[in-house]
Design a protein around this motif. Structure first.
Motif, PDB file in Angstrom:
ATOM      1  N   SER A   5      -4.376  -5.703   9.631  1.00 25.65           N
ATOM      2  CA  SER A   5      -5.588  -6.524   9.542  1.00 25.65           C
ATOM      3  C   SER A   5      -6.785  -5.669   9.914  1.00 25.65           C
ATOM      4  O   SER A   5      -6.671  -4.746  10.717  1.00 25.65           O
TER       5      SER A   5
ATOM      6  N   ASN B 133       1.251  -0.512  -0.990  1.00 28.35           N
ATOM      7  CA  ASN B 133       0.882  -1.841  -0.508  1.00 28.35           C
ATOM      8  C   ASN B 133       2.045  -2.807  -0.708  1.00 28.35           C
ATOM      9  O   ASN B 133       2.306  -3.248  -1.821  1.00 28.35           O
TER      10      ASN B 133
ATOM     11  N   THR C 125      -2.738  -9.857   7.349  1.00 25.96           N
ATOM     12  CA  THR C 125      -2.045  -9.876   6.071  1.00 25.96           C
ATOM     13  C   THR C 125      -0.561  -9.801   6.377  1.00 25.96           C
ATOM     14  O   THR C 125      -0.141  -9.040   7.229  1.00 25.96           O
TER      15      THR C 125
ATOM     16  N   THR D 166       2.020  -5.720   0.984  1.00 19.95           N
ATOM     17  CA  THR D 166       1.484  -6.938   1.582  1.00 19.95           C
ATOM     18  C   THR D 166       1.313  -8.000   0.503  1.00 19.95           C
ATOM     19  O   THR D 166       1.575  -7.761  -0.674  1.00 19.95           O
ATOM     20  N   ASP D 167       0.811  -9.153   0.925  1.00 21.99           N
ATOM     21  CA  ASP D 167       0.564 -10.233  -0.020  1.00 21.99           C
ATOM     22  C   ASP D 167      -0.886 -10.277  -0.512  1.00 21.99           C
ATOM     23  O   ASP D 167      -1.299 -11.217  -1.166  1.00 21.99           O
ATOM     24  N   GLY D 168      -1.648  -9.248  -0.207  1.00 20.65           N
ATOM     25  CA  GLY D 168      -3.042  -9.202  -0.642  1.00 20.65           C
ATOM     26  C   GLY D 168      -3.467  -7.780  -0.951  1.00 20.65           C
ATOM     27  O   GLY D 168      -2.724  -6.826  -0.716  1.00 20.65           O
TER      28      GLY D 168
ATOM     29  N   ALA E 184      -7.063  -4.271   5.086  1.00 19.57           N
ATOM     30  CA  ALA E 184      -6.276  -5.319   4.454  1.00 19.57           C
ATOM     31  C   ALA E 184      -6.853  -6.671   4.817  1.00 19.57           C
ATOM     32  O   ALA E 184      -7.517  -6.821   5.793  1.00 19.57           O
TER      33      ALA E 184
END
Length: 101
Positions: free
Chosen positions: A49, A63, A28, A65-67, A101
Motif C-alpha cells: 500500500s 504484479n 491492495t 495484486t488485484d489492482g 499500489a
C-alpha cells in the motif's frame, strides 16, 4: 468575487490532476514480486500500500495484486509512472526508485 472563486476552483482542479496516483494508502490484496539479479533473492511485498522504495538493482516487477501497480522513477512516487496491470510484469531499469499500489 466570482473571478477569485473561479481561479481557486481551477487551481484545485489542476492540483488534483497533478498529484500522483501512487500516494493513496489503501491496501491492495496480493503481492508484488521484484527480481533484481541472479545473486539476490526475489523480494516479495505482501499486500503493498502506498509508496514502496524498490531495491536499487530492481530489474523486473511482477504484479500479483488485484489492482494496478505504478512504477516510478524516484523514491517518493512523485514522478510520472508506468502502470503494470494485475497479472502482468514489466522490466524496470535499475535505480527506478519506487512503486505504488
Amino acid at each position: 468575487m466570482h473571478r477569485n472563486a473561479r481561479l481557486l476552483l481551477t487551481a484545485a482542479a489542476v492540483l488534483a490532476t497533478a498529484l500522483p496516483a501512487g500516494t493513496a494508502t489503501a491496501a491492495t490484496s496480493g503481492r508484488v514480486l521484484v527480481f533484481s539479479t541472479e545473486a539476490e533473492p526475489v523480494q516479495t511485498y505482501e499486500a503493498p500500500s502506498g509508496c514502496t522504495k524498490a531495491p536499487p538493482t530492481a530489474h523486473v516487477l511482477i504484479n500479483e495484486t488485484d489492482g494496478p501497480v505504478r512504477v516510478h522513477g524516484d523514491p517518493f512516487c512523485l514522478s510520472p509512472s508506468l502502470v503494470v496491470p494485475p497479472g502482468h510484469g514489466a522490466h524496470v531499469p535499475p535505480g527506478t526508485g519506487s512503486f505504488s499500489a
